[in-house]
Enzyme design. Structure first.
Site, PDB file in Angstrom:
ATOM      1  N   GLU A 267       0.896  -1.167   0.000  1.00 28.00           N
ATOM      2  CA  GLU A 267       0.000   0.000   0.000  1.00 28.00           C
ATOM      3  C   GLU A 267       0.926   1.206   0.000  1.00 28.00           C
ATOM      4  OE1 GLU A 267      -3.238   0.233  -0.262  1.00 28.00           O
ATOM      5  OE2 GLU A 267      -3.671  -1.906  -0.153  1.00 28.00           O
ATOM      6  N   GLU A 401       4.133  13.034  -4.578  1.00 28.70           N
ATOM      7  CA  GLU A 401       3.506  13.148  -3.263  1.00 28.70           C
ATOM      8  C   GLU A 401       4.357  14.043  -2.357  1.00 28.70           C
ATOM      9  OE1 GLU A 401       3.699   9.550  -0.893  1.00 28.70           O
ATOM     10  OE2 GLU A 401       1.546   9.719  -0.551  1.00 28.70           O
TER      11      GLU A 401
HETATM   12  P1  NAD Z   1       8.796   4.611   4.333  1.00 34.24           P
HETATM   13  O1  NAD Z   1       8.628   3.793   3.108  1.00 34.24           O
HETATM   14  O2  NAD Z   1       9.997   5.443   4.466  1.00 34.24           O
HETATM   15  O3  NAD Z   1       8.803   3.656   5.614  1.00 34.24           O
HETATM   16  C1  NAD Z   1       7.773   2.715   5.838  1.00 34.24           C
HETATM   17  C2  NAD Z   1       8.328   1.577   6.674  1.00 34.24           C
HETATM   18  O4  NAD Z   1       9.335   0.916   5.908  1.00 34.24           O
HETATM   19  C3  NAD Z   1       8.990   2.010   7.983  1.00 34.24           C
HETATM   20  O5  NAD Z   1       8.682   1.074   8.985  1.00 34.24           O
HETATM   21  C4  NAD Z   1      10.464   1.962   7.638  1.00 34.24           C
HETATM   22  O6  NAD Z   1      11.286   1.725   8.756  1.00 34.24           O
HETATM   23  C5  NAD Z   1      10.497   0.773   6.689  1.00 34.24           C
HETATM   24  N1  NAD Z   1      11.669   0.744   5.797  1.00 34.24           N
HETATM   25  C6  NAD Z   1      12.478   1.789   5.418  1.00 34.24           C
HETATM   26  N2  NAD Z   1      13.478   1.335   4.616  1.00 34.24           N
HETATM   27  C7  NAD Z   1      13.283   0.002   4.482  1.00 34.24           C
HETATM   28  C8  NAD Z   1      13.975  -1.019   3.751  1.00 34.24           C
HETATM   29  N3  NAD Z   1      15.063  -0.759   3.039  1.00 34.24           N
HETATM   30  N4  NAD Z   1      13.492  -2.277   3.822  1.00 34.24           N
HETATM   31  C9  NAD Z   1      12.380  -2.564   4.522  1.00 34.24           C
HETATM   32  N5  NAD Z   1      11.691  -1.652   5.252  1.00 34.24           N
HETATM   33  C10 NAD Z   1      12.145  -0.380   5.226  1.00 34.24           C
HETATM   34  O7  NAD Z   1       7.456   5.446   4.474  1.00 34.24           O
HETATM   35  P2  NAD Z   1       7.053   6.470   5.627  1.00 34.24           P
HETATM   36  O8  NAD Z   1       7.867   7.707   5.428  1.00 34.24           O
HETATM   37  O9  NAD Z   1       7.092   5.788   6.957  1.00 34.24           O
HETATM   38  O10 NAD Z   1       5.519   6.740   5.265  1.00 34.24           O
HETATM   39  C11 NAD Z   1       5.131   7.643   4.289  1.00 34.24           C
HETATM   40  C12 NAD Z   1       4.743   6.922   3.023  1.00 34.24           C
HETATM   41  O11 NAD Z   1       3.777   5.917   3.305  1.00 34.24           O
HETATM   42  C13 NAD Z   1       4.083   7.829   2.022  1.00 34.24           C
HETATM   43  O12 NAD Z   1       4.555   7.565   0.723  1.00 34.24           O
HETATM   44  C14 NAD Z   1       2.610   7.459   2.103  1.00 34.24           C
HETATM   45  O13 NAD Z   1       1.844   7.724   0.989  1.00 34.24           O
HETATM   46  C15 NAD Z   1       2.683   6.016   2.395  1.00 34.24           C
HETATM   47  N6  NAD Z   1       1.439   5.573   3.015  1.00 34.24           N
HETATM   48  C16 NAD Z   1       0.574   4.803   2.289  1.00 34.24           C
HETATM   49  C17 NAD Z   1      -0.625   4.377   2.848  1.00 34.24           C
HETATM   50  C18 NAD Z   1      -1.583   3.493   2.078  1.00 34.24           C
HETATM   51  O14 NAD Z   1      -2.460   2.874   2.696  1.00 34.24           O
HETATM   52  N7  NAD Z   1      -1.474   3.382   0.771  1.00 34.24           N
HETATM   53  C19 NAD Z   1      -0.941   4.743   4.149  1.00 34.24           C
HETATM   54  C20 NAD Z   1      -0.050   5.548   4.846  1.00 34.24           C
HETATM   55  C21 NAD Z   1       1.150   5.940   4.284  1.00 34.24           C
END
Ligand code: NAD
Length: 497
Positions: A267, A401
């Site tokens: 997602e 975004e």
């Molecule tokens: P992010 O992708 O930076 O991090 C999400 C998670 O992934 C965190 O727990 C992080 O520690 C982990 N992560 C980071 N690097 C990783 C790697 N190399 N391998 C595995 N896991 C790793 O996102 P964020 O900044 O926490 O959240 C914002 C983003 O999430 C935005 O793009 C937003 O649109 C999206 N989002 C989507 C939904 C949805 O339902 N579609 C809902 C909320 C947020």
């Protein structure tokens, strides 16, 4: 202390936050290395506490615990009605402690307390209850065959489910994945975001209090590039469900290819269009909901309606109304009830927001309102609700975004042009159309490329309705009974009788 009043909030915010611990096999433990990550609060930039800075050793241990609990049948082998009982108790405990959990979460990620309460513990409890109730109501199938054959389809749990979640709504989003995974009989290893960990640890603790057996829900905290990667590359994780950025989503698909081909459900982000026709039923209400759809939680909402298109005859008047709502928002300390918008979750989000506004202005957008950092003296991360007009398709603020309080608006002339604008990004998460014309509403709903279309409203959908991004917004569905499919294998049994 469950009532939403200022004295209760103040009492809860003064509590010392307990040291964060991993939860592995039902025990609370530090990282194997003993290392910790310091956590700061976006409210004032002060140190809030620490969490284990875990690594692959902790992930291995958690996956082993999950596998062991799964194979032992201590959860997977229970009658569904027994799983339901534990999950319902968990929901009840979360609700009983909702205000405490919401304050804890708001101190960690800056969400205003009203939204934190409704969108986090209350929403998570409703989701857990929904999947708890589904455990003994969703049947297997018998397929229509010739009479001398009995063909069964069983829905079996997949085994070990890895869950990786972001910081904006950790409990709501975590529950969308953990609840159906547990309801289906799986064991889970959950990795919260290092930017918002404490409330997740608290509700995992309550899951154990509710009677979830050790090893069935494990939580490993720490950095995404270490813990998340170890989970993604693990050879004994069967399914990995993720919410977060497209950048990390791509990595997870790579990890799967480099390891055991685990199923990856994503997602991801969005750039949701909000399309207002001149015949919208009530322009004042539409403007209020339009402002809320982008500025609630500072735009740090995956479905945020960050692109506004308004039919030209009402454009000027409508923009004036939206601007009024944006300027009326009170941005500040998320734990003060007089504020309805809190802090951005961390300094990186603030920097990203200011950079996006600056770039949009350089590319020719016009600042209608906002555009400035607020409450700098507090040490926290606050930004004005910001509206940019005269944007064009090629601008970064239209294509990428921001995940901040920034609305990109422009006018359109025809229904066809509105459709083109709606579909002009790589995303397809959510959308909204405002019109009194039923035929137009259906035509638009059919032509917009997104997993969700709202008509004459924005948001408010509940757990019965799926959130399933298309294009680069993701795959699979969170919420609804369809989410169970991600955490089940279909087993066909063909019996000659
Ligand atoms: P992010 O992708 O930076 O991090 C999400 C998670 O992934 C965190 O727990 C992080 O520690 C982990 N992560 C980071 N690097 C990783 C790697 N190399 N391998 C595995 N896991 C790793 O996102 P964020 O900044 O926490 O959240 C914002 C983003 O999430 C935005 O793009 C937003 O649109 C999206 N989002 C989507 C939904 C949805 O339902 N579609 C809902 C909320 C947020």
């Amino acid at each position: 202390m469950t009532q939403l009043d200022q004295s209760n909030i103040d009492a809860l915010r003064s509590l010392q936050i307990p040291k964060g611990c991993n939860i592995i096999d039902g025990t609370f433990e530090p990282a194997a290395t003993g290392r910790e990550l310091e956590v700061t609060s976006p409210i004032d930039g002060a140190v809030l506490g620490s969490i284990p800075d875990s690594d692959h050793t902790d992930v291995d241990k958690a996956v082993d615990a999950a596998r062991h609990s799964f194979e032992s049948g201590v959860w997977s082998g229970l009658a569904p009605v027994m799983r339901k009982k534990v999950l319902l108790k968990w929901a009840e405990l979360i609700e009983a402690n909702a205000l405490e959990i919401a304050v804890l979460g708001a101190r960690d990620n800056g969400t205003d307390i009203r939204m934190a309460l409704k969108g986090e513990p209350v929403s998570a409890a409703a989701t857990i209850r929904f999947y708890a109730e589904a455990t003994d109501k969703v049947n297997g199938e018998i397929t229509p065959t010739r009479p001398d054959v009995l063909s069964l389809i069983r829905k079996e749990p997949v085994g070990v489910v890895g869950v990786i979640i972001p910081w904006n709504f950790p409990l709501m989003i975590g529950a969308w994945k953990v609840a159906p995974a547990l309801a289906a009989g799986n064991s889970v290893v959950l990795k919260p975001s290092e930017e918002a960990t404490f409330s997740t640890l608290r509700i995992a603790e309550l899951a154990h209090e509710a009677g979830l057996p050790p090893g069935v829900l494990n939580v490993v905290t720490g950095r995404g590039s270490v813990v998340g990667e170890a989970l993604g590359l693990h050879m004994d994780v069967d399914v990995l469900a993720f919410t977060g950025s497209g950048h990390v989503g791509r990595k997870l698909m790579e990890y799967s290819g480099r390891s055991n081909l685990k199923r990856i459900y994503l997602e991801l982000g969005g750039k949701s269009p909000n399309i207002v026709f001149a015949d919208a039923p009530d322009l004042e209400d539409t403007a209020a909901q339009t402002a809320a759809s982008i500025f609630r939680n500072n735009g740090q909402v995956c479905v945020a309606a960050s692109r506004l298109m308004v039919e030209r005859p009402v454009y000027d008047d409508f923009m004036k109304l939206v601007r009024g709502h944006a300027e009326a928002l009170s941005v500040g300390d998320p734990l003060r009830l007089e504020n309805n918008t809190g802090a951005l979750a961390n300094s990186a989000q603030l920097t990203k927001t200011t950079a996006a506004v600056q770039l949009a202005l350089e590319q020719g957008a016009v600042l209608s309102t906002g555009g400035a950092v607020l409450h700098h003296e507090s040490g926290g991360f606050y930004h004005q609700p910001t509206i940019l007009t005269d944007v064009t398709r090629d601008m970064d603020v239209v294509q990428n975004e921001v995940f901040g309080p920034v609305l990109a608006a422009r006018a359109f002339d025809t229904e066809e042009e509105a459709v083109q604008m709606a579909n002009e990004t790589v995303f397809g998460l959510s959308s909204a159309v405002w019109t009194s014309n039923l035929s137009k509403a259906h035509r638009m709903a059919g032509r917009i490329k997104s997993g969700q279309v709202h008509v004459n409203c924005f948001s408010g959908s509940d757990v019965t309705s799926p959130l399933s991004g298309v294009r680069q917004s993701g795959n699979g569905a969170d919420k609804s009974l369809h989410a169970l499919e991600k955490y089940e294998n279909l087993k066909a049994t063909w019996i000659q009788i």
